[in-house]
Write a protein that holds these residues in place. Structure first.
Motif, short mmCIF file in Angstrom:
data_model
loop_
_atom_site.label_atom_id
_atom_site.label_comp_id
_atom_site.label_asym_id
_atom_site.label_seq_id
_atom_site.Cartn_x
_atom_site.Cartn_y
_atom_site.Cartn_z
N VAL A 166 1.23 -5.37 -9.22
CA VAL A 166 1.37 -6.25 -8.15
C VAL A 166 1.82 -5.64 -6.98
CG1 VAL A 166 2.14 -8.18 -7.33
CG2 VAL A 166 1.25 -8.32 -9.59
N ASN A 167 3.25 -5.24 -7.29
CA ASN A 167 3.84 -4.75 -6.07
C ASN A 167 3.33 -3.31 -5.44
OD1 ASN A 167 6.16 -6.66 -6.27
ND2 ASN A 167 7.34 -5.49 -7.48
N PHE A 168 2.64 -2.53 -6.44
CA PHE A 168 1.94 -1.38 -5.84
C PHE A 168 0.82 -1.68 -5.14
CE2 PHE A 168 -1.06 2.27 -6.46
CZ PHE A 168 -0.20 3.18 -6.11
N PHE A 169 0.16 -2.79 -5.42
CA PHE A 169 -1.03 -3.22 -4.63
C PHE A 169 -0.49 -3.58 -3.05
CE2 PHE A 169 -4.13 -5.96 -2.59
CZ PHE A 169 -5.35 -5.36 -2.90
N LYS A 170 0.69 -4.32 -3.20
CA LYS A 170 1.30 -4.94 -1.87
C LYS A 170 1.85 -3.72 -1.21
CE LYS A 170 4.94 -8.09 -0.13
NZ LYS A 170 5.87 -9.27 -0.76
N ASN A 171 2.66 -3.07 -1.58
CA ASN A 171 3.32 -1.94 -0.85
C ASN A 171 2.73 -0.80 -0.67
OD1 ASN A 171 5.59 -3.84 -0.81
ND2 ASN A 171 6.19 -3.18 -2.88
N MET A 172 1.43 -0.67 -1.48
CA MET A 172 0.74 0.63 -1.22
C MET A 172 -0.59 0.73 -0.92
SD MET A 172 1.51 4.20 -1.69
CE MET A 172 3.10 3.65 -2.30
N ILE A 173 -1.33 -0.06 -1.81
CA ILE A 173 -2.78 -0.16 -1.43
C ILE A 173 -3.16 -1.08 -0.02
CG2 ILE A 173 -4.89 -0.88 -2.09
CD1 ILE A 173 -3.76 1.17 -3.97
N HIS A 174 -2.52 -2.21 0.05
CA HIS A 174 -2.55 -3.03 1.27
C HIS A 174 -2.02 -2.07 2.45
CE1 HIS A 174 -2.37 -6.36 3.76
NE2 HIS A 174 -1.42 -5.97 4.14
N ARG A 175 -0.84 -1.50 2.25
CA ARG A 175 -0.37 -0.78 3.35
C ARG A 175 -1.19 0.09 3.89
NH1 ARG A 175 3.17 3.57 3.87
NH2 ARG A 175 3.55 3.40 1.60
N ILE A 176 -1.66 1.25 3.15
CA ILE A 176 -2.44 2.44 3.18
C ILE A 176 -3.76 2.21 3.58
CG2 ILE A 176 -3.31 4.60 2.27
CD1 ILE A 176 -0.14 4.50 2.87
N PHE A 177 -4.60 1.10 2.97
CA PHE A 177 -5.85 0.91 3.43
C PHE A 177 -6.33 -0.32 4.46
CE2 PHE A 177 -6.08 3.35 -0.43
CZ PHE A 177 -6.91 4.39 -0.60
N SER A 178 -5.16 -1.07 4.61
CA SER A 178 -5.65 -2.26 5.69
C SER A 178 -5.98 -1.53 7.06
CB SER A 178 -4.17 -2.91 6.06
OG SER A 178 -4.15 -3.79 4.58
N GLY A 179 -6.85 -2.22 7.72
CA GLY A 179 -7.57 -1.67 9.12
C GLY A 179 -8.29 -0.46 9.06
N THR A 180 -8.56 0.19 7.84
CA THR A 180 -9.28 1.31 7.98
C THR A 180 -10.07 1.26 6.56
OG1 THR A 180 -9.16 3.77 8.14
CG2 THR A 180 -7.45 2.69 6.71
N ALA A 181 -11.03 2.25 6.75
CA ALA A 181 -11.95 2.56 5.51
C ALA A 181 -11.08 3.60 4.72
CB ALA A 181 -13.30 2.94 5.72
N GLY A 182 -11.50 4.04 3.59
CA GLY A 182 -10.90 4.99 2.66
C GLY A 182 -11.80 5.42 1.88
N ILE A 183 -11.58 6.53 1.04
CA ILE A 183 -12.40 7.20 -0.15
C ILE A 183 -11.63 6.94 -1.63
CG2 ILE A 183 -13.69 8.88 -0.83
CD1 ILE A 183 -14.54 8.20 1.89
N VAL A 184 -12.54 6.48 -2.20
CA VAL A 184 -11.67 6.38 -4.12
C VAL A 184 -12.52 7.30 -4.48
CG1 VAL A 184 -11.30 4.94 -5.61
CG2 VAL A 184 -10.64 4.18 -3.38
#
Length: 238
Positions: free
Chosen positions: A210-228
């Motif tokens: 949960v904290n990884f999604f909030k502090n990492m995924i949400h922060r890095i990918f919000s407002g932009t597309a990304g590649i997985v």
């Protein structure tokens, strides 16, 4: 849903995995893609394929994992992504299915963080056709796979209004905070164990702490597309 429409699988199809775009730099063609001619089924028999590495000055191998452990295939993939600019100046993530771990990078290839993941119950690198439109109760255990490939991902919300990173929207595959599920599934506890052998439990989605999604995924990918990039575990990729 323009953001969700970005979640298009450009990865595995048939026997291959398309990893080139017309907008890449010309020198990309000169760099061998580590996903080509790799027999991942052999590595799958050895869950931990780890080699620690410090920062390197050679621009042909730019990945810097600092003290983070990672498999050889993950390191090779990151080096190729950054060297070929396959991420198109977007943040990206590498999911190592064999070691059940995700690594998140900035557009420049700098590692921001890593975490264990829960993946589809069944081994396999493709989604069952039409699985995205099935009721979960109708998805058999053998169909609960996390597809491998290259995916254009974007933040969005699922049917319950919860924020997720859509990886393969058509097949309803997302990266999201770990859910409680049934008590017997012990999903949160599975993330805490050091072995990847008990991390196969989901219907195909990629569960992260949960904290990884909030502090990492949400922060890095919000407002932009990304590649997985989801690395295959059972198929020989060409």
């Amino acid at each position: 849903m323009t953001g969700m429409a970005l979640a298009i699988c450009l990865g595995l199809s048939g026997a291959g995995c398309g990893t080139r775009l017309a907008t890449k730099a010309d020198h990309a063609a000169q760099m061998p893609n580590p996903m080509h001619n790799a027999d991942y089924s052999e590595d799958a028999e050895v869950p931990f394929v780890i080699a620690l590495k410090t920062a390197m000055t050679d621009v042909s191998r730019p990945a810097n994992f600092a003290s983070e452990s990672a498999s050889r295939r993950t390191r090779d993939m990151v080096d190729w992504v950054v060297g070929s600019r396959d991420n198109l100046n977007l943040p990206f993530a590498i999911v190592d299915k064999v070691n059940t771990k995700v690594y998140v990078f900035g557009m420049d290839g700098r590692l921001h963080g890593a975490a264990p993941v829960l993946l589809g119950l069944a081994q396999g690198d493709h989604s069952t056709p039409g699985v995205g439109n099935m009721r979960m109760s109708h998805i058999s255990p053998a169909e609960r796979t996390t597809p491998a490939g290259r995916f254009v991902a974007a933040m969005g919300r699922n049917a319950h209004g919860k924020e997720v990173l859509w990886v393969d929207y058509e097949n309803a595959i997302s990266m999201h905070p770990v859910v409680a599920g049934r008590p017997a599934e012990r999903r949160a506890q599975r993330l805490d164990t050091p072995s990847p052998l008990d991390n196969r439990i989901s219907y195909g989605c990629i569960n992260v702490p949960v904290n990884f999604f909030k502090n990492m995924i949400h922060r890095i990918f919000s407002g932009t597309a990304g590649i997985v990039y989801v690395l295959p575990e059972a198929r020989r990729v060409r």
